[in-house]
Design a protein around this motif. Structure first.
Motif, short mmCIF file in Angstrom:
data_model
loop_
_atom_site.label_atom_id
_atom_site.label_comp_id
_atom_site.label_asym_id
_atom_site.label_seq_id
_atom_site.Cartn_x
_atom_site.Cartn_y
_atom_site.Cartn_z
N THR A 282 0.83 -1.20 0.00
CA THR A 282 0.00 0.00 0.00
C THR A 282 0.87 1.26 0.00
OG1 THR A 282 -1.66 -1.21 1.26
CG2 THR A 282 -1.86 1.17 1.23
N HIS B 250 1.42 0.92 -6.50
CA HIS B 250 0.09 1.32 -6.03
C HIS B 250 -0.28 2.70 -6.56
CE1 HIS B 250 -2.66 2.30 -2.35
NE2 HIS B 250 -3.36 1.97 -3.40
N GLU C 117 -9.26 -3.72 -3.14
CA GLU C 117 -8.51 -4.35 -2.05
C GLU C 117 -8.61 -5.88 -2.04
OE1 GLU C 117 -6.49 -2.65 -0.01
OE2 GLU C 117 -7.03 -0.77 -1.01
#
Length: 68
Positions: A12, A17, A29
């Motif tokens: 993350t 990302h 997710e």
């Protein structure tokens, strides 16, 4: 891509990302598992596979493949 093979796990907020979100919008997710959780899951699988003779993350085995 095999991120565990080339040691580039997704996490993350990292470059991958950020680039994905800029190109395609928010990350789902359900399909993007952070590096720590992916490693935890691999370790669980390592134990299960080792019990049947498969080791090195599926790269080697102690299984006799020859016909009896």
């Amino acid at each position: 891509m095999n991120e565990h093979t080339n040691n580039t796990p997704w996490d993350t907020g990292d470059y991958t990302h950020q680039a994905y979100e800029l190109a395609f919008g928010p990350v789902d997710e359900r399909y993007w598992i952070p590096a720590a959780e992916a490693e935890r899951r691999r370790q669980v699988l390592d134990g299960k596979y080792a019990s049947i003779g498969i080791t090195d993350r599926g790269m080697t085995s102690a299984i006799e493949y020859a016909a009896a």
